[in-house]
Design a protein around this motif. Structure first.
Motif, mmCIF file in Angstrom:
data_model
loop_
_atom_site.group_PDB
_atom_site.id
_atom_site.type_symbol
_atom_site.label_atom_id
_atom_site.label_comp_id
_atom_site.label_asym_id
_atom_site.label_seq_id
_atom_site.Cartn_x
_atom_site.Cartn_y
_atom_site.Cartn_z
ATOM 1 N N PRO A 107 5.772 -0.821 8.571
ATOM 2 C CA PRO A 107 5.414 -0.043 7.370
ATOM 3 C C PRO A 107 4.857 -0.932 6.250
ATOM 4 N N LEU A 108 5.416 -2.132 6.101
ATOM 5 C CA LEU A 108 4.917 -3.040 5.064
ATOM 6 C C LEU A 108 3.476 -3.444 5.378
ATOM 7 N N LYS A 129 1.179 -0.518 4.677
ATOM 8 C CA LYS A 129 0.991 -0.317 3.242
ATOM 9 C C LYS A 129 -0.061 -1.280 2.689
ATOM 10 N N VAL A 144 12.832 -6.174 1.483
ATOM 11 C CA VAL A 144 11.628 -5.476 1.947
ATOM 12 C C VAL A 144 11.539 -4.057 1.373
ATOM 13 N N PRO A 145 12.637 -3.280 1.383
ATOM 14 C CA PRO A 145 12.540 -1.964 0.711
ATOM 15 C C PRO A 145 12.158 -2.101 -0.762
ATOM 16 N N MET A 204 8.524 -2.718 -0.962
ATOM 17 C CA MET A 204 7.771 -1.482 -0.702
ATOM 18 C C MET A 204 7.695 -0.646 -1.989
ATOM 19 N N THR A 205 8.841 -0.521 -2.668
ATOM 20 C CA THR A 205 8.878 0.260 -3.904
ATOM 21 C C THR A 205 7.989 -0.382 -4.977
ATOM 22 N N LEU A 230 5.441 -2.261 -4.556
ATOM 23 C CA LEU A 230 4.027 -2.099 -4.198
ATOM 24 C C LEU A 230 3.551 -0.696 -4.526
ATOM 25 N N SER A 231 4.410 0.298 -4.237
ATOM 26 C CA SER A 231 4.039 1.691 -4.567
ATOM 27 C C SER A 231 3.841 1.816 -6.065
#
Ligand SMILES: Cc1cc2nc3c(=O)[nH]c(=O)nc-3n(C[C@H](O)[C@H](O)[C@H](O)COP(=O)(O)OP(=O)(O)OC[C@H]3O[C@@H](n4cnc5c(N)ncnc54)[C@H](O)[C@@H]3O)c2cc1C
Ligand SMILES: Nc1ncnc2c1ncn2[C@@H]1O[C@H](COP(=O)(O)O)[C@@H](O)[C@H]1O
Lengths: 314, 248
Positions: free
Chosen positions: A215-216, A219, A302-303, A306-307, A309-310
């Motif tokens: 997922p990373l 993204k 990593v989570p 992800m946040t 980056l969003s």
């Protein structure tokens, strides 16, 4: 002084590695031809003809060339070598497979993994997992080189070379293709990607690798890589391996997650422009080459990434 | 079936090579040397073929200095039957090594040559393919699985996009990739037994092979150093730094 470049392709599309090796070839001579050998080469050859600086594109078609049989490539290239002073092949698995055969048949050295052309006889190549750079001068009448694509900028588009077909050699008698398992992926090629996200042994399983790394990568529009440990353990396919004996990458951004940074791994990624390491061990050697290091457990880091980056619009 | 396994003595894979100050090469004085890891994998595969009753004899060959006898003893302790050292203090290029191996093969007539895909000192990844070409034998390079049946070797190879399987007629050259097997450690009793196994030492000059260098090493230098950057505290911090660096 003419140079033959062997194109990199997968019988469907021309790979950017070809453009990079053309750049290396143009540093040797202004007369650069490209050979597209494989099956269904017409469209690939048309693309190769558009590379600026290319004089002529040769095509050779046969089932065995399409299968990449080293013996078939040897026969073809040795035959063509009479017209050239140098033969340059991308240092891909396939290039490494047949190029030494060509050199041996011509009774010349192969200069492997060239990263710099000093002059038409002098080349630089990494040795000892990239811990030393060797400058060698060749006294051979013909040079046979494999070229590390990441070390050269791609030649521009805009050429209009003519395309000429040459006859393919007879099928090798003692070597037969049985089958292949090619990993299909919608992601960019590892060697050509602008961003690479790699996972290591810390992932612990193939499921976890896919849950965390994929997922990373998606993204970021990145390719996925892995350490040897992750590949050996079956978390990732073999052609994801980055390193001394795997793929060499030099993206704009390389993110290593749960990878310690063994010399053999560094050999494959230390020329990346920006390196990020996420590792829970602050003393891991990967931090010695990382521009940005995050000492953290990937399970939380990593989570959070992800946040973040969003939030940044990614 | 006789199997020939060429093995090279190289810097141990755990040691970081250091360039000599005079730029003539890499400093190997007082550095731990071992069998090239890919050669270990090749020896292991040969031993497994013997354990399966497929191979009948395993001959390990090394071209190198007198100390390469230690490397050959390791191969014998892992299960090779006998060893040949072609002794020389010169550092030969892959093509010269391939020519020497061809001369040994003319004497030994093996049906299979199992070797490493790459020596981790020169990182050439060339000798096996060159040997196959000189012999006009088929090759299967970068093997991750080898099955011998009916005079052929069925070999799964690690290739750019995944895996490929070839069937090559014997005799053939197969080069080992990392996933072929996990080499065993030689047991103490086997290390003792290996001391009694035959080791034939030949002078390089006695083979009458042209091993002249085709390349001149102009210099060996250190690669540009990469310095450690900064530690970031949070993912947000990381993303903003990456934005500033222009890579996002
Ligand atoms: C001949 C030869 C060739 C080789 N070729 C290659 C090659 O081409 N490429 C390659 O990569 N290797 C290669 N190797 C292997 C290399 O020496 C290392 O063994 C390998 O790179 C280690 O992989 P790793 O970093 O994933 O595993 P490890 O070294 O085990 O590191 C795992 C890291 O994960 C960290 N970690 C664990 N849990 C977490 C967590 N929850 N969160 C964050 N971090 C965590 C640990 O602190 C550790 O630093 C080769 C070796 C040999 C002998
Ligand atoms: N001096 C040597 N003696 C015996 N085998 C060698 C020697 N050099 C190379 N080889 C073999 O060739 C393989 C590939 O080496 P290279 O082409 O140098 O990367 C090694 O794994 C060995 O099996």
């Amino acid at each position: 002084m003419a140079v033959l470049v062997i194109a990199d392709h997968d019988n469907a599309t021309l790979k950017d590695n070809t453009h990079k090796v053309v750049t290396a070839a143009l540093a040797i001579s202004g007369d650069v031809d490209v050979l597209v050998a494989g099956s269904n080469t017409a469209a690939i050859a048309a693309d190769a003809a558009k590379i600026a600086g290319v004089r002529k594109v040769l095509t050779a078609d046969s089932a065995e060339l399409g299968q990449g049989l080293a013996e078939a490539f040897q026969d073809l290239v040795v035959g063509l070598a009479a017209n050239y002073d140098a033969v340059l092949t991308p240092a891909t698995t396939q290039g490494k497979n047949f190029s030494p055969r060509v050199a041996a048949k011509l009774d010349v050295a192969q200069i492997s993994d060239v990263i710099e052309v000093v002059d038409a006889n002098t080349f630089v190549r990494p040795i000892y997992a990239g811990n030393a750079l060797e400058t060698v001068q060749s006294s051979d009448p013909k040079k046979v080189l494999t070229v590390r694509p990441t070390a050269f900028k791609p030649a521009a588009e805009g050429g209009s070379a003519k395309v000429e077909s040459v006859s393919a050699p007879a099928a090798p008698a003692k070597s037969h293709f049985v089958g292949q398992e090619i990993v299909k992926s919608a992601r960019p090629d590892l060697g050509a990607a602008k961003i690479v996200v790699s996972g290591g042994r810390a992932m612990g399983s193939a499921e976890e690798f896919q849950r965390v790394i994929d997922p990373l990568a998606d993204k970021l529009g990145a390719a996925v890589g892995a350490s040897r440990a992750a590949v050996d353990a079956g978390y990732a396919p073999n052609d994801y391996q980055v390193g001394q004996t795997g793929k060499v990458v030099a993206p704009e951004l390389y993110i290593a997650i749960g990878i310690s940074g063994a010399i053999q791994h560094l050999a494959g990624m230390k020329d990346s422009k920006v390196i990020v390491a996420i590792n829970k061990d602050g003393d891991a050697p990967i931090f010695q080459v990382a521009d940005f290091g995050l000492v953290a457990d990937y399970k939380t880091a990593v989570p959070e990434l992800m946040t973040a980056l969003s939030a940044a619009g990614k | 079936m006789k199997v020939l396994v060429p093995v090279k003595r190289v810097i141990d894979y755990n040691v970081k090579a250091r360039v000599k100050a005079d730029q003539t090469g890499v400093d190997l004085a007082n550095v731990k040397m071992s069998m090239n890891p890919f050669c270990e994998i090749a020896v292991e595969e040969a031993v497994r073929l013997k354990e399966k009753g497929v191979a009948t004899e395993i001959v390990a060959v090394s071209i190198g200095p007198q100390q390469a006898q230690e490397t050959l003893r390791t191969a014998l302790a892992m299960g090779a039957d006998r060893a040949i050292l072609v002794q020389t203090d010169q550092d030969l290029e892959p093509l010269a090594i391939a020519k020497v191996l061809k001369a040994i093969i003319a004497e030994e007539s093996p049906e299979l040559v199992l070797m490493g895909k790459q020596a981790i000192d020169g990182d050439n990844n060339a000798t096996g393919q060159m040997l196959a070409a000189l012999l006009d034998w088929p090759q299967a390079a970068f093997a991750s699985e080898v099955v011998i049946e009916g005079g052929k070797a069925k070999v799964t190879r690690e290739v750019d996009g995944g895996l490929q399987t070839l069937s090559v007629d014997l005799p053939a050259v197969v080069t080992a990739d990392l996933r072929l097997n996990e080499p065993r450690y030689a047991s103490l009793p086997n290390i003792m037994k290996a001391k009694k196994k035959p080791m034939d030492v030949k002078e390089l000059g006695s083979l009458g092979v042209d091993t002249a260098a085709k390349l001149k090493v102009v210099k060996v230098t250190e690669p540009p150093k990469r310095s450690a950057g900064v530690k970031v505290e949070t993912a947000d911090d990381l993303v903003s730094k990456l934005k500033t660096a222009g890579v996002l």
